[in-house]
Design a protein around this motif. Structure first.
Motif, PDB file in Angstrom:
ATOM      1  N   ILE A 232       0.826  -1.208   0.000  1.00 39.09           N
ATOM      2  CA  ILE A 232       0.000   0.000   0.000  1.00 39.09           C
ATOM      3  C   ILE A 232       0.864   1.264   0.000  1.00 39.09           C
ATOM      4  CG2 ILE A 232      -1.662   1.360   1.320  1.00 39.09           C
ATOM      5  CD1 ILE A 232      -2.959  -1.259   2.195  1.00 39.09           C
ATOM      6  N   ARG A 233       1.882   1.298   0.822  1.00 36.29           N
ATOM      7  CA  ARG A 233       2.692   2.513   0.883  1.00 36.29           C
ATOM      8  C   ARG A 233       3.358   2.793  -0.462  1.00 36.29           C
ATOM      9  NH1 ARG A 233       4.236   6.030   4.496  1.00 36.29           N
ATOM     10  NH2 ARG A 233       6.199   7.158   4.202  1.00 36.29           N
ATOM     11  N   THR A 234       3.875   1.747  -1.091  1.00 37.26           N
ATOM     12  CA  THR A 234       4.474   1.910  -2.412  1.00 37.26           C
ATOM     13  C   THR A 234       3.428   2.312  -3.429  1.00 37.26           C
ATOM     14  OG1 THR A 234       6.164   0.251  -1.900  1.00 37.26           O
ATOM     15  CG2 THR A 234       5.790   0.745  -4.231  1.00 37.26           C
ATOM     16  N   VAL A 250      -7.697   7.628  -3.891  1.00 47.11           N
ATOM     17  CA  VAL A 250      -7.138   6.284  -3.795  1.00 47.11           C
ATOM     18  C   VAL A 250      -8.185   5.402  -3.120  1.00 47.11           C
ATOM     19  CG1 VAL A 250      -4.740   7.045  -3.713  1.00 47.11           C
ATOM     20  CG2 VAL A 250      -6.010   6.773  -1.566  1.00 47.11           C
ATOM     21  N   ARG A 251      -8.159   4.119  -3.497  1.00 43.99           N
ATOM     22  CA  ARG A 251      -9.097   3.169  -2.889  1.00 43.99           C
ATOM     23  C   ARG A 251      -8.313   2.096  -2.162  1.00 43.99           C
ATOM     24  NH1 ARG A 251     -12.326  -1.594  -4.522  1.00 43.99           N
ATOM     25  NH2 ARG A 251     -11.573  -1.532  -6.681  1.00 43.99           N
ATOM     26  N   ILE A 252      -8.802   1.764  -0.956  1.00 45.93           N
ATOM     27  CA  ILE A 252      -8.197   0.719  -0.123  1.00 45.93           C
ATOM     28  C   ILE A 252      -9.227  -0.392   0.049  1.00 45.93           C
ATOM     29  CG2 ILE A 252      -7.105   0.192   2.085  1.00 45.93           C
ATOM     30  CD1 ILE A 252      -6.738   3.277   2.390  1.00 45.93           C
ATOM     31  N   ASP A 253      -8.818  -1.624  -0.254  1.00 45.96           N
ATOM     32  CA  ASP A 253      -9.755  -2.744  -0.241  1.00 45.96           C
ATOM     33  C   ASP A 253      -9.282  -3.874   0.678  1.00 45.96           C
ATOM     34  OD1 ASP A 253     -12.187  -3.919  -1.335  1.00 45.96           O
ATOM     35  OD2 ASP A 253     -10.883  -5.345  -2.373  1.00 45.96           O
ATOM     36  N   SER A 254      -8.345  -3.596   1.580  1.00 48.17           N
ATOM     37  CA  SER A 254      -7.847  -4.653   2.452  1.00 48.17           C
ATOM     38  C   SER A 254      -7.143  -4.051   3.652  1.00 48.17           C
ATOM     39  CB  SER A 254      -6.874  -5.563   1.683  1.00 48.17           C
ATOM     40  OG  SER A 254      -5.775  -4.819   1.203  1.00 48.17           O
ATOM     41  N   GLY A 255      -6.852  -4.921   4.635  1.00 47.50           N
ATOM     42  CA  GLY A 255      -6.110  -4.489   5.808  1.00 47.50           C
ATOM     43  C   GLY A 255      -6.995  -3.995   6.933  1.00 47.50           C
ATOM     44  N   ASP A 256      -6.367  -3.615   8.029  1.00 46.57           N
ATOM     45  CA  ASP A 256      -7.071  -3.024   9.157  1.00 46.57           C
ATOM     46  C   ASP A 256      -7.402  -1.577   8.781  1.00 46.57           C
ATOM     47  OD1 ASP A 256      -8.006  -2.851  11.927  1.00 46.57           O
ATOM     48  OD2 ASP A 256      -6.270  -1.528  12.211  1.00 46.57           O
ATOM     49  N   LEU A 257      -8.607  -1.352   8.352  1.00 46.50           N
ATOM     50  CA  LEU A 257      -8.938  -0.099   7.673  1.00 46.50           C
ATOM     51  C   LEU A 257      -8.681   1.160   8.500  1.00 46.50           C
ATOM     52  CD1 LEU A 257     -12.121  -1.152   5.676  1.00 46.50           C
ATOM     53  CD2 LEU A 257      -9.776  -0.906   4.861  1.00 46.50           C
ATOM     54  N   PRO A 258      -9.034   1.213   9.783  1.00 41.13           N
ATOM     55  CA  PRO A 258      -8.729   2.450  10.529  1.00 41.13           C
ATOM     56  C   PRO A 258      -7.235   2.767  10.545  1.00 41.13           C
ATOM     57  CG  PRO A 258     -10.331   1.133  11.719  1.00 41.13           C
ATOM     58  CD  PRO A 258      -9.823   0.269  10.597  1.00 41.13           C
ATOM     59  N   THR A 259      -6.432   1.737  10.749  1.00 41.70           N
ATOM     60  CA  THR A 259      -4.984   1.943  10.790  1.00 41.70           C
ATOM     61  C   THR A 259      -4.435   2.318   9.420  1.00 41.70           C
ATOM     62  OG1 THR A 259      -4.780   0.337  12.601  1.00 41.70           O
ATOM     63  CG2 THR A 259      -2.781   0.850  11.355  1.00 41.70           C
ATOM     64  N   VAL A 260      -4.870   1.571   8.405  1.00 46.37           N
ATOM     65  CA  VAL A 260      -4.377   1.820   7.049  1.00 46.37           C
ATOM     66  C   VAL A 260      -4.804   3.195   6.551  1.00 46.37           C
ATOM     67  CG1 VAL A 260      -4.484   1.062   4.650  1.00 46.37           C
ATOM     68  CG2 VAL A 260      -4.271  -0.633   6.482  1.00 46.37           C
ATOM     69  N   ALA A 261      -6.073   3.558   6.787  1.00 46.40           N
ATOM     70  CA  ALA A 261      -6.563   4.852   6.318  1.00 46.40           C
ATOM     71  C   ALA A 261      -5.783   6.000   6.951  1.00 46.40           C
ATOM     72  CB  ALA A 261      -8.054   4.993   6.621  1.00 46.40           C
ATOM     73  N   THR A 262      -5.464   5.885   8.239  1.00 47.86           N
ATOM     74  CA  THR A 262      -4.702   6.933   8.920  1.00 47.86           C
ATOM     75  C   THR A 262      -3.306   7.065   8.314  1.00 47.86           C
ATOM     76  OG1 THR A 262      -5.915   6.577  10.986  1.00 47.86           O
ATOM     77  CG2 THR A 262      -3.762   7.660  11.145  1.00 47.86           C
ATOM     78  N   ALA A 263      -2.678   5.919   8.045  1.00 45.58           N
ATOM     79  CA  ALA A 263      -1.333   5.949   7.462  1.00 45.58           C
ATOM     80  C   ALA A 263      -1.356   6.511   6.047  1.00 45.58           C
ATOM     81  CB  ALA A 263      -0.745   4.540   7.468  1.00 45.58           C
ATOM     82  N   VAL A 264      -2.348   6.153   5.260  1.00 46.28           N
ATOM     83  CA  VAL A 264      -2.454   6.635   3.881  1.00 46.28           C
ATOM     84  C   VAL A 264      -2.706   8.138   3.863  1.00 46.28           C
ATOM     85  CG1 VAL A 264      -3.862   6.555   1.786  1.00 46.28           C
ATOM     86  CG2 VAL A 264      -3.118   4.427   2.885  1.00 46.28           C
ATOM     87  N   ARG A 265      -3.574   8.610   4.763  1.00 52.42           N
ATOM     88  CA  ARG A 265      -3.830  10.056   4.808  1.00 52.42           C
ATOM     89  C   ARG A 265      -2.548  10.829   5.136  1.00 52.42           C
ATOM     90  NH1 ARG A 265      -7.061  12.642   2.214  1.00 52.42           N
ATOM     91  NH2 ARG A 265      -5.065  13.492   1.576  1.00 52.42           N
ATOM     92  N   ALA A 266      -1.810  10.326   6.096  1.00 54.81           N
ATOM     93  CA  ALA A 266      -0.563  10.992   6.472  1.00 54.81           C
ATOM     94  C   ALA A 266       0.422  10.993   5.306  1.00 54.81           C
ATOM     95  CB  ALA A 266       0.050  10.298   7.685  1.00 54.81           C
ATOM     96  N   GLN A 267       0.511   9.883   4.583  1.00 52.17           N
ATOM     97  CA  GLN A 267       1.433   9.806   3.455  1.00 52.17           C
ATOM     98  C   GLN A 267       1.009  10.738   2.327  1.00 52.17           C
ATOM     99  OE1 GLN A 267       1.788   5.900   1.737  1.00 52.17           O
ATOM    100  NE2 GLN A 267       3.498   6.463   0.390  1.00 52.17           N
ATOM    101  N   LEU A 268      -0.296  10.761   2.014  1.00 46.32           N
ATOM    102  CA  LEU A 268      -0.784  11.662   0.967  1.00 46.32           C
ATOM    103  C   LEU A 268      -0.466  13.119   1.307  1.00 46.32           C
ATOM    104  CD1 LEU A 268      -4.256  10.026   0.209  1.00 46.32           C
ATOM    105  CD2 LEU A 268      -2.330  10.163  -1.384  1.00 46.32           C
ATOM    106  N   ASP A 269      -0.689  13.486   2.552  1.00 45.20           N
ATOM    107  CA  ASP A 269      -0.414  14.867   2.963  1.00 45.20           C
ATOM    108  C   ASP A 269       1.076  15.177   2.865  1.00 45.20           C
ATOM    109  OD1 ASP A 269      -3.101  15.118   3.422  1.00 45.20           O
ATOM    110  OD2 ASP A 269      -2.966  14.962   5.608  1.00 45.20           O
ATOM    111  N   GLU A 270       1.919  14.237   3.244  1.00 49.26           N
ATOM    112  CA  GLU A 270       3.367  14.440   3.156  1.00 49.26           C
ATOM    113  C   GLU A 270       3.815  14.632   1.703  1.00 49.26           C
ATOM    114  OE1 GLU A 270       5.038  10.997   4.916  1.00 49.26           O
ATOM    115  OE2 GLU A 270       4.431  11.515   6.972  1.00 49.26           O
ATOM    116  N   LEU A 271       3.103  13.948   0.789  1.00 51.05           N
ATOM    117  CA  LEU A 271       3.444  14.046  -0.634  1.00 51.05           C
ATOM    118  C   LEU A 271       2.812  15.262  -1.300  1.00 51.05           C
ATOM    119  CD1 LEU A 271       3.054  10.265  -1.567  1.00 51.05           C
ATOM    120  CD2 LEU A 271       5.204  11.547  -1.365  1.00 51.05           C
TER     121      LEU A 271
END
Length: 441
Positions: A232-234, A250-271
């Motif tokens: 996901i991070r890649t 972006v769409r996420i279809d797997s994983g622990d969604l609360p944790t993954v969504a928080t990490a993805v939001r942080a990464q998107l903002d950093e980018l």
């Protein structure tokens, strides 16, 4: 070419008709009622859906040559019944709760009046449609409440029969979903459609980067990229690198969604992709959606759970004779008295009693004689719940088609505001408001 709906029924409807024609009771004026004795799954309210579809199906409830030939060749009914069915057209009246309306145990959701022969044959069709559609709508409304202002998309076609998938998309839209992946539902009911790409699209290409580039070339940078085929991070990094910081989502279809969504939001903002939206779509139901309320999720896609009623695929509705004329022409209420399956006889008028705009009770007036329900003094304070859909065989087209569907959706979102706060909880409980029966003398 019109396709007959007449054989979308159970055999015993026609064997009852045949016996009634034989003993002379077929023409006896009767009142049938469709209702639910209880709310499935300890839900606190139900949502009516399917009425607009049912009206169109009733219009096509005719016995043509093919249908009559099947009945004759299989010795299902006698010659007198075949002659009756050859000219069958529903000529009675149908009243009931509008689509999108809330219902509770005992609510007279649909009232069918006509001769016994006219009305009895519609039982299976009415129950097939309203049991399925109302189960989906009830689940969808709970999901919509849990989602709050975040949009919901219905994506469950592959988890349902090909025709029930279209009906489910419509029911979900009425109850608060904003779009569907099903194109036939879009064409037939005017529901906005959505969808971009599945995991197979990424797997088709040599690299995730090639897949994303091709999708962007085809759909533009505003598209939504599925980022969890591999890492996901890649995937997020590649998505932003390919589309730039104006990537739509972006769409996420797997994983622990609360944790993954928080990490993805942080990464998107950093980018620098601060406006890129996050959609999640992994086996969601109302409970999973509620658990994501505090997570940085922008939209939800729901499949299996919504099209199967979130574990309760039927609304447990029944269709019962509640009033008929006796041999002298007087109206009498009739009711089933079996344990756990009792019903309330008599014709009914229903109202949603309120206090300061909040629903407090389902008030149902009951009378044997119809005229007593029409007396102004019999009506309590409250919002009348029943509308006329069919009058002497004439169907009100306002409740059908694209316009009827849009009207049902607007009605649901409006009346849902009347619910007391306790109705919004997802836990199992008693109905949010009581059902009170008032006999009209």
């Amino acid at each position: 070419m019109t396709t007959s709906t007449a054989l979308l029924t159970d055999r015993y409807e026609l064997t009852m008709l045949a016996a009634a024609l034989r003993d002379g009771t077929a023409s006896r004026p009767s009142v049938f009622e469709l209702f639910s004795r209880r709310l499935s799954g300890g839900r606190r309210f139900g949502v009516v859906a399917g009425t607009g579809r049912l009206l169109s199906l009733v219009r096509d409830f005719r016995f043509g040559d093919d249908e009559l030939r099947f009945l004759r060749d299989n010795d299902i009914v006698d010659a007198e019944s075949l002659r009756y069915l050859e000219n069958y057209r529903f000529t009675g009246s149908i009243r009931g709760y509008r689509e999108g309306e809330l219902y509770f145990p005992g609510s007279p959701i649909l009232t069918v009046e006509g001769s016994f022969a006219d009305a009895v044959v519609l039982e299976t069709l009415a129950l097939s449609v309203l049991n399925h559609d109302s189960a989906v709508a009830t689940a969808a409304s709970r999901m919509s409440i849990a989602a709050g202002e975040r949009p919901l998309a219905e994506m469950g076609s592959r988890r349902a029969g090909e025709r029930s998938a279209v009906a489910a998309a419509r029911a979900a839209y009425i109850a608060g979903f904003g779009s569907t992946s099903n194109l036939e539902a879009g064409r037939t009911w005017g529901i906005p459609t959505m969808g971009t790409a599945a995991h197979s699209w990424t797997l088709l290409h040599e690299t995730e980067e090639e897949a994303f580039r091709s999708q962007i070339d085809s759909l533009g940078t505003g598209t939504t990229l599925l980022v969890d085929t591999y890492d996901i991070r890649t995937g997020v990094e590649t998505a932003v690198r390919m589309a730039g910081t104006e990537l739509g989502g972006v769409r996420i279809d797997s994983g622990d969604l609360p944790t993954v969504a928080t990490a993805v939001r942080a990464q998107l903002d950093e980018l620098g992709a601060t406006s890129t939206r996050i959609t999640v779509t992994s086996d969601l139901d109302e409970y999973a959606i509620a658990a994501l309320a505090a997570s940085p999720v922008d939209a939800y896609g729901v499949g299996t759970s919504v099209v199967t009623g979130s574990g309760y695929p039927t609304a447990s509705m029944v269709y019962k004779l509640v009033a008929r004329q006796d041999a002298s022409g007087a109206w009498i209420g009739v009711a089933k008295a079996s344990a756990d399956k009792a019903s309330h006889g008599g014709r009914k008028a229903a109202f949603r009693t309120q206090e300061d705009g909040v629903a407090t009770a389902e008030t149902i007036l009951v009378a044997d004689g119809f005229e007593r329900l029409d007396q102004p003094t019999a009506h309590p304070d409250g919002r009348p719940l029943q509308a006329t859909f069919v009058d002497n065989g004439e169907i009100d087209e306002a409740y059908e088609g694209v316009a009827g569907t849009a009207s049902a959706r607007a009605h649901h979102l409006r009346v849902r505001e009347e619910l007391p706060v306790r109705a919004l909880a997802l836990s199992k409980s008693d109905p949010a408001i009581p059902t009170n029966y008032v006999n009209v003398e």
